[in-house]
Design an enzyme around this catalytic site. Sequence first.
Site, mmCIF file in Angstrom:
data_model
loop_
_atom_site.group_PDB
_atom_site.id
_atom_site.type_symbol
_atom_site.label_atom_id
_atom_site.label_comp_id
_atom_site.label_asym_id
_atom_site.label_seq_id
_atom_site.Cartn_x
_atom_site.Cartn_y
_atom_site.Cartn_z
ATOM 1 N NE ARG A 73 -3.494 2.520 2.520
ATOM 2 C CZ ARG A 73 -3.850 3.050 3.517
ATOM 3 N NH1 ARG A 73 -3.186 3.005 4.858
ATOM 4 N NH2 ARG A 73 -4.120 4.490 3.382
ATOM 5 C CG HIS A 118 -1.513 8.916 3.666
ATOM 6 N ND1 HIS A 118 -1.743 7.291 4.046
ATOM 7 C CD2 HIS A 118 -1.097 9.186 5.181
ATOM 8 C CE1 HIS A 118 -1.220 7.012 5.208
ATOM 9 N NE2 HIS A 118 -0.918 8.127 6.055
ATOM 10 C CD GLU A 163 -5.157 7.015 9.931
ATOM 11 O OE1 GLU A 163 -4.901 8.328 10.281
ATOM 12 O OE2 GLU A 163 -5.040 6.189 10.365
ATOM 13 C CG ASN A 305 -5.832 3.154 8.366
ATOM 14 O OD1 ASN A 305 -6.019 1.996 7.669
ATOM 15 N ND2 ASN A 305 -5.661 4.283 8.165
ATOM 16 C CE1 TYR A 307 -0.743 1.980 13.524
ATOM 17 C CE2 TYR A 307 -2.489 3.136 12.693
ATOM 18 C CZ TYR A 307 -1.320 2.613 12.461
ATOM 19 O OH TYR A 307 -0.693 2.559 11.243
ATOM 20 C CD GLU A 373 -2.287 3.603 8.179
ATOM 21 O OE1 GLU A 373 -2.097 4.112 9.246
ATOM 22 O OE2 GLU A 373 -2.504 4.308 7.237
HETATM 23 C C1 GAL Z 1 -1.757 6.685 10.827
HETATM 24 C C2 GAL Z 1 -1.361 7.131 9.615
HETATM 25 C C3 GAL Z 1 -0.089 6.679 9.418
HETATM 26 C C4 GAL Z 1 1.084 6.649 10.301
HETATM 27 C C5 GAL Z 1 0.476 6.047 11.489
HETATM 28 C C6 GAL Z 1 1.087 5.704 12.894
HETATM 29 O O1 GAL Z 1 -2.781 7.773 11.651
HETATM 30 O O2 GAL Z 1 -2.157 6.855 8.752
HETATM 31 O O3 GAL Z 1 0.489 7.644 8.397
HETATM 32 O O4 GAL Z 1 1.688 7.626 10.659
HETATM 33 O O5 GAL Z 1 -0.933 6.361 11.994
HETATM 34 O O6 GAL Z 1 0.995 6.740 13.639
#
Ligand code: GAL
Length: 469
Positions: A73, A118, A163, A305, A307, A373
């Site tokens: 990607r 992005h 995002e 995405n 995290y 992500e």
């Molecule tokens: C996301 C973003 C990425 C990367 C990731 C880690 O929000 O799309 O570019 O930086 O966080 O913080």
Amino acid sequence: MFVRDFAWGAATASFQIEGGWQADGKGPSIWDTFSHEKGRVFGEQNGDVACNSYEMWEKDLECIQQLGLTHYRLSLSWARLLPDGTMQHINDKGVLYYNKVIDDLLACNVSPMVTLYHFDLPQALQDQGGWKSPDIATLFENYAKFCFETFGDRVKLWITINEPYVCAKLGYEDGIHAPGLKEKGTAAYLVGHNMLRAHAMAWHSYDSTYRQKQKGAVSLAINSDWLEPLHQDSNEDVAAVERDLAFTLGWFAWPVFVNGDYPEIMKSAIDAQSKKLGYKGASRLPSFSDDDPAILGTADFFALNYYTSRKVKAGGGCGQTLCMKSDRDAEELLDSSWPISGVSWLAVVPHGIRKLLKYIKDTFSNPAVYITENGFPQVGPLQIEDVERCEFYKDTIAEVDKAIQEDGVNVCGYFAWSLMDNFEWADGFSVRFGLFHVDFSDPNLSRTIYRSGREYATVISKYKSGRCK
Ligand code: GAL
């Protein structure tokens, strides 16, 4: 169990890796401007060179091959292709660069997933109001059409905008991302609105003009944490979670996947807060009009995405001034049992991804999902033997596996963030998310695989054995 054609990928973004900020006719982007301003980025760092992928793409390709990725990607720099953001001037060298990247990937049997936007808006468009201006939607549509036309014979997976929540909130409410504005309680809603309009117009263009011939799929990448009530048995906390989800995931997923409009909870919370603070005028959350493109149904898959996770309770605002925080009236907290990674915002909660995937399945009619992500940061002394990140990926991938097998979620792919250490926005190069380490003190910007990269390669080869390499 991951099926044979599951997409195993890694992700990057143009501004974070390319460098070459003025090379061969590229126009400046808002991140060039922002990172050149004093005090915006850790250590006054910028993306002028970054991983120099503009000149060192072949090195990136070696990394991709070493991992055995089936998908990669990447994002296109709008200002590298159209230096002032419009079709007035096409930068052939930029087209050449991305053509080479895409052709090289395909020659190695790696499918590109391409993000059109992005975070790096051409500065020339920011000067005309950027995402706050309604005109941006048509400009974006023209750019998207140009990309479909130019690269769509070979690119089959498209993300329009990465995002929108982060762009709107961090760029226009908190001011910690470009363009660095702090117009609290108003601008972010307008930006989000124009991003949805822009996304939908691009999707409709693809649908009507390119889909039949190119046979690809288009979506937008929505970021979301998994949210849980601080106290399971508190109705207030449960309601706070619902509100918080409406203001994050729901803000963009509701219009696209549910009913073409913002979640009711979000609309009423914003209006109630406006009333409370005596704000006069139309709602701070714009509404879609008949002139707008239909938003509902403008995604061919769900791009997520993920995290981290949060516990949520009611409260947390900014007193008598307008702000999104007060509108959503939800305070996010960490659970003490969740380990913290290198950065304070990223608590390690692999099981959150399974719960979020199940929520997405149940709420949005079981869409095909790509996890576009997911990753783990390292800060401080370099550890090539990054055992914590290895654990993180192992545990997260196991949870995705359970989501597929036990919850029946239709997950089609997983993209690790990121292929290599890169410019981590306001944190500059101090936060490392890579599967490859990049030595930014070395003029050759040498790439070295982390242990997590080696382990990810093993996972991939285990699951894709049998498919053509
Ligand atoms: C996301 C973003 C990425 C990367 C990731 C880690 O929000 O799309 O570019 O930086 O966080 O913080």
